[in-house]
Design a protein around this motif. Structure first.
Motif, PDB file in Angstrom:
ATOM      1  N   LYS A  67      64.596  32.336  59.331  1.00 59.91           N
ATOM      2  CA  LYS A  67      64.822  33.684  59.869  1.00 59.91           C
ATOM      3  C   LYS A  67      64.225  34.769  58.980  1.00 59.91           C
ATOM      4  O   LYS A  67      63.574  35.684  59.471  1.00 59.91           O
ATOM      5  CB  LYS A  67      66.327  33.955  60.024  1.00 59.91           C
ATOM      6  N   THR A  68      64.458  34.642  57.694  1.00 55.29           N
ATOM      7  CA  THR A  68      64.043  35.705  56.776  1.00 55.29           C
ATOM      8  C   THR A  68      62.524  35.901  56.794  1.00 55.29           C
ATOM      9  O   THR A  68      62.038  37.032  56.899  1.00 55.29           O
ATOM     10  CB  THR A  68      64.535  35.366  55.344  1.00 55.29           C
ATOM     11  N   THR A  69      61.782  34.796  56.715  1.00 50.35           N
ATOM     12  CA  THR A  69      60.318  34.858  56.752  1.00 50.35           C
ATOM     13  C   THR A  69      59.832  35.437  58.076  1.00 50.35           C
ATOM     14  O   THR A  69      58.929  36.278  58.116  1.00 50.35           O
ATOM     15  CB  THR A  69      59.743  33.420  56.639  1.00 50.35           C
ATOM     16  N   GLN A  70      60.423  34.979  59.161  1.00 45.71           N
ATOM     17  CA  GLN A  70      59.989  35.426  60.485  1.00 45.71           C
ATOM     18  C   GLN A  70      60.294  36.903  60.697  1.00 45.71           C
ATOM     19  O   GLN A  70      59.504  37.633  61.304  1.00 45.71           O
ATOM     20  CB  GLN A  70      60.656  34.569  61.575  1.00 45.71           C
ATOM     21  N   ILE A  71      61.432  37.364  60.197  1.00 44.81           N
ATOM     22  CA  ILE A  71      61.796  38.777  60.360  1.00 44.81           C
ATOM     23  C   ILE A  71      60.813  39.662  59.598  1.00 44.81           C
ATOM     24  O   ILE A  71      60.376  40.698  60.092  1.00 44.81           O
ATOM     25  CB  ILE A  71      63.247  39.021  59.869  1.00 44.81           C
ATOM     26  N   LYS A  72      60.439  39.225  58.412  1.00 42.08           N
ATOM     27  CA  LYS A  72      59.498  40.000  57.604  1.00 42.08           C
ATOM     28  C   LYS A  72      58.166  40.156  58.354  1.00 42.08           C
ATOM     29  O   LYS A  72      57.625  41.261  58.455  1.00 42.08           O
ATOM     30  CB  LYS A  72      59.292  39.274  56.265  1.00 42.08           C
ATOM     31  N   ALA A  73      57.684  39.052  58.899  1.00 42.12           N
ATOM     32  CA  ALA A  73      56.407  39.093  59.618  1.00 42.12           C
ATOM     33  C   ALA A  73      56.514  39.927  60.895  1.00 42.12           C
ATOM     34  O   ALA A  73      55.584  40.664  61.244  1.00 42.12           O
ATOM     35  CB  ALA A  73      55.949  37.667  59.939  1.00 42.12           C
ATOM     36  N   LEU A  74      57.640  39.838  61.567  1.00 43.47           N
ATOM     37  CA  LEU A  74      57.821  40.639  62.789  1.00 43.47           C
ATOM     38  C   LEU A  74      57.871  42.131  62.446  1.00 43.47           C
ATOM     39  O   LEU A  74      57.276  42.958  63.140  1.00 43.47           O
ATOM     40  CB  LEU A  74      59.113  40.230  63.515  1.00 43.47           C
ATOM     41  N   ALA A  75      58.578  42.459  61.377  1.00 40.28           N
ATOM     42  CA  ALA A  75      58.672  43.873  60.968  1.00 40.28           C
ATOM     43  C   ALA A  75      57.286  44.425  60.661  1.00 40.28           C
ATOM     44  O   ALA A  75      56.954  45.558  61.045  1.00 40.28           O
ATOM     45  CB  ALA A  75      59.596  43.998  59.758  1.00 40.28           C
ATOM     46  N   GLU A  76      56.444  43.626  60.010  1.00 42.86           N
ATOM     47  CA  GLU A  76      55.067  44.084  59.715  1.00 42.86           C
ATOM     48  C   GLU A  76      54.318  44.343  61.011  1.00 42.86           C
ATOM     49  O   GLU A  76      53.608  45.345  61.148  1.00 42.86           O
ATOM     50  CB  GLU A  76      54.331  43.022  58.887  1.00 42.86           C
ATOM     51  N   HIS A  77      54.465  43.451  61.957  1.00 45.04           N
ATOM     52  CA  HIS A  77      53.797  43.583  63.255  1.00 45.04           C
ATOM     53  C   HIS A  77      54.235  44.873  63.959  1.00 45.04           C
ATOM     54  O   HIS A  77      53.403  45.640  64.464  1.00 45.04           O
ATOM     55  CB  HIS A  77      54.150  42.347  64.099  1.00 45.04           C
ATOM     56  N   LEU A  78      55.538  45.140  63.955  1.00 50.32           N
ATOM     57  CA  LEU A  78      56.045  46.321  64.661  1.00 50.32           C
ATOM     58  C   LEU A  78      55.670  47.613  63.936  1.00 50.32           C
ATOM     59  O   LEU A  78      55.364  48.620  64.575  1.00 50.32           O
ATOM     60  CB  LEU A  78      57.567  46.220  64.840  1.00 50.32           C
ATOM     61  N   CYS A  79      55.659  47.555  62.616  1.00 49.58           N
ATOM     62  CA  CYS A  79      55.238  48.736  61.840  1.00 49.58           C
ATOM     63  C   CYS A  79      53.776  49.045  62.121  1.00 49.58           C
ATOM     64  O   CYS A  79      53.385  50.207  62.259  1.00 49.58           O
ATOM     65  CB  CYS A  79      55.427  48.504  60.334  1.00 49.58           C
ATOM     66  N   ALA A  80      52.948  47.993  62.241  1.00 48.14           N
ATOM     67  CA  ALA A  80      51.521  48.180  62.519  1.00 48.14           C
ATOM     68  C   ALA A  80      51.309  48.833  63.890  1.00 48.14           C
ATOM     69  O   ALA A  80      50.283  49.456  64.133  1.00 48.14           O
ATOM     70  CB  ALA A  80      50.787  46.845  62.438  1.00 48.14           C
ATOM     71  N   GLN A  81      52.306  48.693  64.771  1.00 46.78           N
ATOM     72  CA  GLN A  81      52.230  49.361  66.081  1.00 46.78           C
ATOM     73  C   GLN A  81      52.719  50.805  65.983  1.00 46.78           C
ATOM     74  O   GLN A  81      52.811  51.503  66.989  1.00 46.78           O
ATOM     75  CB  GLN A  81      53.118  48.632  67.098  1.00 46.78           C
ATOM     76  N   GLY A  82      53.079  51.224  64.768  1.00 46.00           N
ATOM     77  CA  GLY A  82      53.534  52.593  64.562  1.00 46.00           C
ATOM     78  C   GLY A  82      55.025  52.789  64.818  1.00 46.00           C
ATOM     79  O   GLY A  82      55.496  53.920  64.945  1.00 46.00           O
ATOM     80  N   ARG A  83      55.769  51.709  64.883  1.00 46.50           N
ATOM     81  CA  ARG A  83      57.201  51.845  65.142  1.00 46.50           C
ATOM     82  C   ARG A  83      57.980  51.998  63.847  1.00 46.50           C
ATOM     83  O   ARG A  83      57.569  51.505  62.801  1.00 46.50           O
ATOM     84  CB  ARG A  83      57.727  50.604  65.869  1.00 46.50           C
ATOM     85  N   ASP A  84      59.117  52.660  63.967  1.00 48.44           N
ATOM     86  CA  ASP A  84      60.017  52.830  62.841  1.00 48.44           C
ATOM     87  C   ASP A  84      60.982  51.641  62.864  1.00 48.44           C
ATOM     88  O   ASP A  84      61.726  51.476  63.826  1.00 48.44           O
ATOM     89  CB  ASP A  84      60.781  54.140  63.058  1.00 48.44           C
ATOM     90  N   VAL A  85      60.932  50.803  61.817  1.00 49.69           N
ATOM     91  CA  VAL A  85      61.691  49.549  61.833  1.00 49.69           C
ATOM     92  C   VAL A  85      62.679  49.512  60.678  1.00 49.69           C
ATOM     93  O   VAL A  85      62.374  49.949  59.569  1.00 49.69           O
ATOM     94  CB  VAL A  85      60.723  48.347  61.692  1.00 49.69           C
ATOM     95  N   LEU A  86      63.872  49.002  60.949  1.00 52.84           N
ATOM     96  CA  LEU A  86      64.844  48.805  59.881  1.00 52.84           C
ATOM     97  C   LEU A  86      65.367  47.377  59.965  1.00 52.84           C
ATOM     98  O   LEU A  86      65.681  46.905  61.051  1.00 52.84           O
ATOM     99  CB  LEU A  86      66.015  49.782  60.063  1.00 52.84           C
ATOM    100  N   THR A  87      65.418  46.692  58.819  1.00 56.12           N
ATOM    101  CA  THR A  87      65.936  45.321  58.835  1.00 56.12           C
ATOM    102  C   THR A  87      67.229  45.249  58.009  1.00 56.12           C
ATOM    103  O   THR A  87      67.399  45.978  57.034  1.00 56.12           O
ATOM    104  CB  THR A  87      64.923  44.308  58.262  1.00 56.12           C
ATOM    105  N   THR A  88      68.132  44.370  58.447  1.00 53.33           N
ATOM    106  CA  THR A  88      69.377  44.160  57.706  1.00 53.33           C
ATOM    107  C   THR A  88      69.636  42.672  57.591  1.00 53.33           C
ATOM    108  O   THR A  88      69.074  41.888  58.342  1.00 53.33           O
ATOM    109  CB  THR A  88      70.600  44.752  58.447  1.00 53.33           C
TER     110      THR A  88
END
Ligand code: TYD
Length: 208
Positions: free
Chosen positions: A13-34
């Motif tokens: 989960k942790t690795t996948q969340i990190k990669a997903l957050a990068e993907h969404l940030c690259a789309q210009g989205r504001d992302v927060l992970t917990t």
């Protein structure tokens, strides 16, 4: 938009969340992970009691439930709800369904009661999308022994972890509108590609 990741130990989960957050940030989205339990100063203290203090071997299941809920209540009000209200995409490494899977299916606690307690603890905030990284617990625990941080619950029997997995699959089957099951036994890049497809589709559907 609240997206949660669920799954047994070592499912990535942790690795996948990190990669997903990068993907969404690259789309210009504001992302927060917990991550749970923890993510706030109070929640981190509860995490130590629940997980990292390996001396707490005699913790009663009801105590365990209430401590997980206490950490989550704090995280929802201090972090998750304000971020969601500010229009962020919030991605949680575990959330309410972990309690249903581990304490409900794993320990056999009354799941209807747990749902009411979860409503209380979260103030009724349930995810828009939940990704289940499904993996055989035997494989997950093996992966975790190799690299992960060992915690008090990892010492529960394999049968416990099998019940957790089956519980997750049942939760997902009952609510296919919210859950997406991803086979986490495959290489990480393939898992990530499937996660991105599911999340992009859901965001587009929600008009984000
Ligand atoms: P963690 O070290 O974060 O492991 P993982 O990488 O598997 O997420 O440990 C969290 C542990 O707490 C994990 O064993 C699952 C368990 N847990 C519950 O039993 N109930 C809960 O409500 C939550 C949030 C976690």
């Amino acid at each position: 938009m609240l997206i949660t990741f669920e799954g047994p130990e070592g499912s990535g989960k942790t690795t996948q969340i990190k990669a997903l957050a990068e993907h969404l940030c690259a789309q210009g989205r504001d992302v927060l992970t917990t991550r749970e339990p923890g993510g706030t100063p109070i929640g981190d203290q509860v995490r130590a009691v629940l997980l990292t203090n390996l001396e707490n071997t005699d913790m009663h299941p009801r105590t365990e439930i209430l401590l997980f809920l206490a950490a989550r209540a704090q995280l929802v009000e201090q972090v998750i709800r304000p971020a969601a209200q500010a229009g962020k995409v919030v991605i949680c490494d575990r959330y309410a369904d972990s309690t249903l899977a581990y304490q409900g299916y794993g320990h056999g606690a009354d799941r209807d009661l747990l749902r009411r307690l979860l409503d209380f603890a979260t103030g009724g905030l349930w995810p828009d999308l939940t990704l289940l990284l499904d993996l055989d617990p035997e494989e997950g625990l093996k992966r975790k022994k190799l690299g992960g941080e060992w915690n008090r619950l990892d010492a529960y029997t394999l049968a416990f972890h099998q019940r957790v997995r089956a519980g997750y699959l049942e939760l997902a089957a009952r609510d296919p509108a919210r859950w997406v099951v991803v086979d986490a036994a495959r290489p990480a890049e393939q898992v990530q590609a499937e996660i991105r497809r599911a999340v992009d589709a859901r965001l587009a559907h929600a008009g984000h």
